[in-house]
Design an enzyme around this catalytic site. Structure first.
Site, PDB file in Angstrom:
ATOM      1  N   HIS A  77      -8.950  -6.707   8.560  1.00 23.89           N
ATOM      2  CA  HIS A  77     -10.028  -7.602   8.094  1.00 23.89           C
ATOM      3  C   HIS A  77     -11.128  -7.781   9.152  1.00 23.89           C
ATOM      4  CE1 HIS A  77      -7.807  -8.559   4.527  1.00 23.89           C
ATOM      5  NE2 HIS A  77      -6.827  -9.134   5.177  1.00 23.89           N
ATOM      6  N   ASP A 112       2.975  -6.580   2.994  1.00 25.33           N
ATOM      7  CA  ASP A 112       2.874  -7.767   2.139  1.00 25.33           C
ATOM      8  C   ASP A 112       2.762  -7.413   0.650  1.00 25.33           C
ATOM      9  OD1 ASP A 112       0.383  -6.720   2.649  1.00 25.33           O
ATOM     10  OD2 ASP A 112      -0.477  -8.572   3.465  1.00 25.33           O
ATOM     11  N   ASP A 137      -1.788  -2.089   2.564  1.00 26.09           N
ATOM     12  CA  ASP A 137      -1.620  -3.553   2.626  1.00 26.09           C
ATOM     13  C   ASP A 137      -2.042  -4.138   1.270  1.00 26.09           C
ATOM     14  OD1 ASP A 137      -1.614  -5.868   5.048  1.00 26.09           O
ATOM     15  OD2 ASP A 137      -2.777  -6.427   3.274  1.00 26.09           O
ATOM     16  N   HIS A 169      -3.785  -6.593   0.673  1.00 23.69           N
ATOM     17  CA  HIS A 169      -5.175  -7.050   0.731  1.00 23.69           C
ATOM     18  C   HIS A 169      -6.111  -5.885   1.033  1.00 23.69           C
ATOM     19  CE1 HIS A 169      -2.675 -10.579   1.948  1.00 23.69           C
ATOM     20  NE2 HIS A 169      -3.460 -11.170   1.066  1.00 23.69           N
TER      21      HIS A 169
HETATM   22 ZN   LIG Z   1      -2.407  -8.280   3.872  1.00 23.31          ZN
END
Ligand SMILES: [Zn+2]
Length: 241
Positions: A54, A179, A91, A93
Site C-alpha cells: 500500500h 489474508d 493479497d 487487498h
Molecule cells: Zn492485505
C-alpha cells in the site's frame, strides 16, 4: 503510549524503531534479490514486516511504510540490469502503492487479484496503466465469499499466464499476502491453506518457463496468526516445485 504516533494517512502506527525496522524489511528484499540474481538460490521468501504494497512513492499507508516489493523490483533493474519484472499480488487487498509506482512504467508488470469493494477501494479492471505502460497493469477484482478461491485460480490461469507469453518477465516477484485465507478476520475470500501451495506452483511453473525459475516472494498481509503461519509454510514448501 509514549513514543507512538500515527502517520498522516491515519492508518499506520509508528514508534521510534519503525524507520529502522522498515529499512530492514526493504533490505531483506534486496538480499533476496541478490541471492536469486547471483544464482545462489532459485527462489526466496522474504519473511519481512512491515508489509509494503500500500505504500506509495511519497506516503506510507495501510500498515505499510516502504513498498518493499517495488523497491526490490527497482533494485533488480538497477543492480542486475533486469529489463522486465512481473509482480504478482495475491493479497486480498489491492496493492495501490505498487500499482501507482509502476503505472507509467512498461518495464514492471503489475498483476493483482483482490476483493472488490474493500480497502483501499482501488484496482478496478479499467486501471490498466498509462502512456507506454497501458496493458502492464492487470487488475482482477473478485467479490468476496464462496467461489472466490476458484476465481483467483482462474485469473492466474486465464489472464496472467497468457499475458506473460507476451511480456516475458526476467524476474518474478510475489506480493504474498495470506489474508485471502478463509479464516482471516479482515479478508472475505475463501482460500484454503493448500490453495497457497497451488498458486505458488503455478507461479513457479511460469518462472521455470520464462525466467530460469527466478522467484522472489515478499510477505504482505495476513491477520490470523495460525492461518498466515500455515499458509506461509505451504507457500515455501511449494517453491521447491
Ligand atoms: Zn492485505
Amino acid at each position: 503510549m509514549w513514543g507512538y504516533s500515527t502517520l498522516s494517512t491515519g492508518d499506520v502506527q509508528i514508534c521510534p524503531k519503525s524507520y529502522a525496522i522498515a529499512k530492514l524489511a526493504s533490505g531483506g528484499v534486496f538480499t533476496g534479490v541478490d541471492l536469486v540474481m547471483k544464482d545462489i538460490v532459485k527462489r526466496v521468501f522474504c519473511n519481512v514486516r512491515p508489509p509494503g504494497h500500500h505504500a506509495c512513492q511519497e506516503v506510507g499507508m495501510g500498515f505499510c511504510l516502504f513498498n518493499n516489493v517495488a523497491l526490490g523490483a527497482r533494485y533488480a533493474q538497477k543492480m542486475y540490469g533486469v529489463e522486465r519484472v512481473l509482480i504478482v499480488d495475491w493479497d486480498v487487498h489491492h496493492g495501490n502503492g505498487t500499482q501507482e509506482i509502476f503505472y507509467r512504467d512498461p518495464s514492471v508488470f503489475y498483476f493483482s487479484t483482490h476483493q472488490k469493494g474493500i480497502y483501499p477501494q482501488t484496482g478496478s479492471q479499467d486501471e490498466k496503466g498509462d502512456g507506454d505502460a497501458v496493458g502492464t497493469t492487470l487488475n482482477v477484482p473478485i467479490p468476496g465469499g464462496g467461489g472466490s478461491r476458484k476465481a483467483v485460480i482462474r485469473a492466474i490461469d486465464e489472464q496472467l499466464i497468457p499475458a506473460m507469453e507476451r511480456f516475458q518477465p526476467q524476474l518474478i516477484m510475489i506480493s504474498a499476502g495470506f489474508d485471502g485465507h478463509k479464516d482471516d478476520p479482515i479478508g472475505g475470500f475463501d482460500l484454503e491453506t493448500q490453495d497457497f501451495a497451488l498458486l505458488t506452483k503455478k507461479i513457479c511453473a511460469l518462472a521455470n518457463k520464462c525466467c530460469d525459475g527466478k522467484v522472489v516472494s515478499v510477505l504482505e498481509g495476513g491477520y490470523n496468526l495460525s492461518a498466515i503461519a500455515e499458509s506461509a509454510v505451504a507457500h515455501v514448501q511449494a517453491m521447491e516445485f
